[in-house]
Enzyme design. Structure first.
Site, mmCIF file in Angstrom:
data_model
loop_
_atom_site.group_PDB
_atom_site.id
_atom_site.type_symbol
_atom_site.label_atom_id
_atom_site.label_comp_id
_atom_site.label_asym_id
_atom_site.label_seq_id
_atom_site.Cartn_x
_atom_site.Cartn_y
_atom_site.Cartn_z
ATOM 1 N N LEU B 97 1.262 -1.287 -0.335
ATOM 2 C CA LEU B 97 -0.101 -0.419 -0.014
ATOM 3 C C LEU B 97 0.814 1.176 -0.507
ATOM 4 O O LEU B 97 2.046 0.503 0.798
ATOM 5 C CB LEU B 97 -1.082 -0.236 1.221
ATOM 6 C CG LEU B 97 -2.434 -0.816 1.405
ATOM 7 C CD1 LEU B 97 -2.717 -0.473 2.630
ATOM 8 C CD2 LEU B 97 -2.848 -0.383 0.669
ATOM 9 N N ASP B 98 0.583 2.496 -0.404
ATOM 10 C CA ASP B 98 1.640 2.983 -0.966
ATOM 11 C C ASP B 98 0.939 4.561 -0.035
ATOM 12 O O ASP B 98 0.281 4.049 1.510
ATOM 13 C CB ASP B 98 1.348 4.205 -2.091
ATOM 14 C CG ASP B 98 -0.017 4.431 -1.963
ATOM 15 O OD1 ASP B 98 -0.566 4.852 -1.626
ATOM 16 O OD2 ASP B 98 -0.386 5.653 -3.582
ATOM 17 N N ALA B 99 1.961 5.242 0.736
ATOM 18 C CA ALA B 99 1.661 6.506 2.122
ATOM 19 C C ALA B 99 0.494 7.104 2.526
ATOM 20 O O ALA B 99 0.745 6.507 3.077
ATOM 21 C CB ALA B 99 2.547 7.314 2.284
ATOM 22 N N ALA B 101 -1.876 5.925 1.368
ATOM 23 C CA ALA B 101 -3.774 4.797 1.643
ATOM 24 C C ALA B 101 -3.346 4.256 2.890
ATOM 25 O O ALA B 101 -2.136 3.877 3.672
ATOM 26 C CB ALA B 101 -3.731 4.031 0.276
ATOM 27 N N GLN B 232 -2.877 1.701 -5.774
ATOM 28 C CA GLN B 232 -3.849 2.080 -5.798
ATOM 29 C C GLN B 232 -4.313 3.990 -6.755
ATOM 30 O O GLN B 232 -4.862 4.131 -6.430
ATOM 31 C CB GLN B 232 -2.977 2.795 -3.860
ATOM 32 C CG GLN B 232 -3.446 2.003 -3.111
ATOM 33 C CD GLN B 232 -2.236 0.861 -2.684
ATOM 34 O OE1 GLN B 232 -1.151 1.551 -3.143
ATOM 35 N NE2 GLN B 232 -3.215 -0.459 -2.760
#
EC number: 5.4.99.-
Lengths: 417, 325
Positions: B97-99, B101, B232
């Site tokens: 998951l990116d930062a 999200a 995302q």
């Protein structure tokens, strides 16, 4: 190496007979180490302690009157080379050892020539002689860890019993070498007694020495002068004890450096002498750490965050850690508290703990209170929630008293963020 | 003992990643907490070693030397000499998951890291809730990006939004069939299609298997997306495209993963629960489900390839898409 250069001319100048002795000594050394030692040390009493063999191992490398001091210092640096240098091959080491023996005293060897027994390992020997052979595996000449030496060194054993963490010290090879070569009775005991005088308890000595192992190479007189200087500045004995405990490197600083640091804090913060003293006693690492972050943080508070000078003084006397906090975290926290939570400066000044907490905690709790409709930070209005109650109390009490909800509700809310 | 707790620490578990935290920092924090828990155990009793010491025998006429075996405590394996017992622990991350999200993040510990690859190869779908804001357009499709355009959104109604979402789902349905490389004329493919969704078992671009609007209060709207092989950023781009289709603009304010394969929000651990015991319990609970799921997806036979879709079935979608088109 200079050592071998000295040895080689002597070796070559010796008479053939002497070279015969030396080769004999060589093979003797290889086959019966324990036994031949006792021969060489005619004055050495028969010790039945465990340290017998190994003290020999160390005495060869220590300054002892019977040995040539130049040999011992260079061999001492050889012996305990850890990570910095490559491991010396064992044979090299042993040949060095044997080269030392000839230069020791030619007379002893000429004497020994007469009562040299024949050298075959198959030779039958008497029961007494057999018992006296110590055939334990030799100590490694250099190692990257102190584990190999701890069972054979009283100094290290006593340090472990005090609570010193050797696994951290062995990461610094110079420190490890120093500890191995020190004698507990002579050097270390003095410093430990001095530390007890300063006021450090027995159970705190371990943690202190793990951090500041360099104290053993400090001069005792200098350290006494520094403690006297602190006393002259009206720091009580308990204060000095607390400072030394919390900032172990304090006593390594010279008197002028300590003076400069105290002067800097007094000038920069423009606090009274008494308040500066209290500040330094609460956070003594201000004196031992770098001053650049402190200067930068003062500029940040004044120019970027817009606090007045007396406000900064008030906040720092309450939470000294703010002087050394991370600049980025400070600005992020202030940005959230001032702009998103809309809390004005004068209320932030009253509760500087908000700069000491993690930002995610402040965010989560604020968002929960907003969701419940209880986010009210103005003291004039009812249902006011103060910042210190927001950040400084644990989760369960916060949920019950401030948010008036259960912890499960808080957790469910967190999973919707 | 130590080995018992270590054996309970092999497997998969889910963690709730809060927004603003990078996945790597989360993985490092979990590893540190596990090491702290493992190193906090009581150290074993100090070892003894046998030394043969020379000593005089009592009760003899002469001074006779003999060897006596004595047991001497040894400090070689003392924790203060060796250091902590554990310095490194294998922790792996599943679908990242990116930062910005948040949501369910599957982690694997020890031998469970192998199961992560199996979970990836099972190509299960994931559920997201995506929150959008009408009226703005930014360069990175996020609320705090550089503003590109501002528009009005008074003309947008719930009905229009539902229609757009149905069109999106229909087009992705076609893509699903295409990327799954199945010949629809065969009997097995028909049976598969009847029982559940056909899905590609190899790499493909982002495919949406289901999308619906949960909440619409202009300018905000909340959309639930069931998708696979996504990032995302592509989900945020989807919000932007929905805005464009609605003849206005939209940015995405929140991307939250509610389900990753079989791990849902209920089983995800919060930040306060990232310690040894909670993780061990979570692994114990998750192990049978993971085993069952992997067996299902990897077993031969096309009829067993079913998508797990707890919550809502996509049968409810069919009427609206029929009406909308």
């Amino acid at each position: 190496m200079a050592l071998s250069a000295q040895q080689i001319p002597r070796w070559f100048n010796s008479v053939k007979l002497r070279s015969l002795i030396n080769t004999v000594q060589l093979t003797k050394r290889f086959t019966r180490p324990g036994r031949t030692l006792l021969h060489g040390f005619s004055a050495q009493p028969q010790m039945s302690s465990d340290n017998c063999f190994l003290q020999w191992g160390f005495k060869t490398y220590k300054t002892s009157s019977s040995w040539n001091s130049s040999q011992t210092t260079s061999s001492g640096s050889q012996e305990n080379n850890s990570a910095q240098s490559t491991l010396l091959p064992l044979t090299n080491e042993q040949s060095e050892k044997t080269q030392k023996i000839p230069s020791f005293d030619s007379e002893v060897f000429l004497e020994e020539l007469d009562d040299l027994p024949p050298l075959s390992p198959m030779q039958p020997i008497s029961e007494e002689e057999a018992i006296q052979i110590i055939a334990a595996p030799p100590l490694p000449p250099s190692s990257f860890t102190l584990r190999d030496y701890v069972d054979h060194s009283e100094t290290l054993q006593k340090l472990v019993l005090l609570g010193v963490d050797l696994s951290k010290i062995e990461k610094h090879p110079d420190a490890a070498n120093l500890l191995l070569r020190l004698d507990f009775e002579k050097d270390i005991k003095q410093i430990l007694l001095f530390l007890k005088d300063v006021g450090i308890e027995d159970n705190q000595l371990g943690a202190f020495l793990t951090k500041n192992y360099a104290i053993f190479s400090q001069d005792l007189e200098n350290m006494k002068t520094r403690v006297a200087y602190l006393h002259s500045k009206n720091f009580s004995k308990a204060d000095v004890a607390q400072m030394v405990r919390k900032a172990p490197f304090l006593l390594n600083f010279s008197v002028e450096r300590l003076d400069n640091r105290l002067g800097f804090f007094q000038k920069e913060l423009q606090l009274s002498v008494k308040k500066t003293r209290e500040l330094v006693v609460r956070l003594p690492r201000l004196l031992t750490g770098s001053l650049e972050p402190v200067k930068e943080n003062m500029k940040v508070y004044h120019l970027e965050l817009g606090f007045k000078h007396n406000e900064i003084q008030h906040m720092i006397t309450k939470i000294p850690k703010m002087l050394t906090a991370n600049k980025r975290k400070l600005t992020e926290t202030f940005d959230y508290v001032h702009n998103v939570m809309s809390i004005p400066h004068h209320i932030i000044v009253k509760f500087p703990q908000v700069f000491n907490t993690r930002l995610f905690k402040v965010k989560e709790r604020h968002l929960f209170l907003t969701y419940l409709g209880r986010a009210q930070y103005d003291p004039a209005k009812p249902n006011y929630i103060s910042l210190d109650k927001l950040v400084s109390i644990p989760d369960e009490i916060f949920c019950e008293e401030i948010a008036k909800a259960s912890v499960q509700d808080f957790e469910k809310f967190l999973k919707t963020l | 003992m130590r080995s018992a707790s270590l054996s309970r620490l092999q497997g998969l578990f889910a963690v709730y990643k809060p927004p603003g935290l990078k996945w790597k920092h989360l993985r490092d924090t979990v590893e540190l907490q596990l090491l702290k828990g493992l190193n906090a155990r009581k150290p074993p009793a100090p070892e003894q070693r046998v030394r043969f010491l020379l000593g005089a025998v009592e009760g003899s006429e002469e001074k006779e030397l003999t060897l006596t075996a004595t047991s001497v405590p040894s400090l070689t394996n003392h924790p203060l000499v060796c250091g902590p017992a554990f310095t490194h622990f294998k922790v792996g991350v599943g679908h990242r998951l990116d930062a910005q999200a948040s949501g369910v993040l599957v982690l694997g510990v020890g031998r469970g890291c192998r199961l992560l690859t199996d979970m990836y190869n099972a190509h299960l779908t994931k559920d997201y809730t995506v929150r959008g804001l009408l009226g703005k357009a930014t360069d990175d499709f996020c609320e705090d990006g550089r503003l590109v355009e501002k528009t009005t959104y008074d003309h947008v109604t719930r009905e229009k939004l539902d229609r757009i979402l149905a069109v999106i789902q229909g087009s992705h349905q076609k893509a699903l069939v295409m990327y799954s490389n199945l010949d629809l004329k065969t009997q097995e493919a028909y049976e598969m299609a009847v029982r559940g969704l056909i899905r590609p078992m190899t790499k493909s671009p982002m495919l949406i298997t289901g999308i619906r609007c949960l909440h619409f209060a202009p300018p905000e709207f909340l959309v639930e997306v069931q998708c696979m092989h996504e990032t995302q950023k592509e989900l945020r781009k989807l919000v932007h495209e929905i805005g464009l289709e609605l003849k206005t603009t939209a940015v995405c304010s929140q991307v939250r993963r509610t389900r990753d394969g079989i791990f849902t929000l209920d089983s995800a651990l919060l930040r306060t629960q990232w310690d040894l015991h909670s993780i061990q319990d979570a692994i114990q609970t998750a192990t049978p489900w993971v085993a069952a799921e992997l067996e299902k997806s990897l077993s031969p036979g096309l009829d067993t390839k079913q998508l797990p879709s707890p919550g809502w079935s996509w049968d409810s979608q069919v009427p609206s898409s029929g009406e909308g088109c």
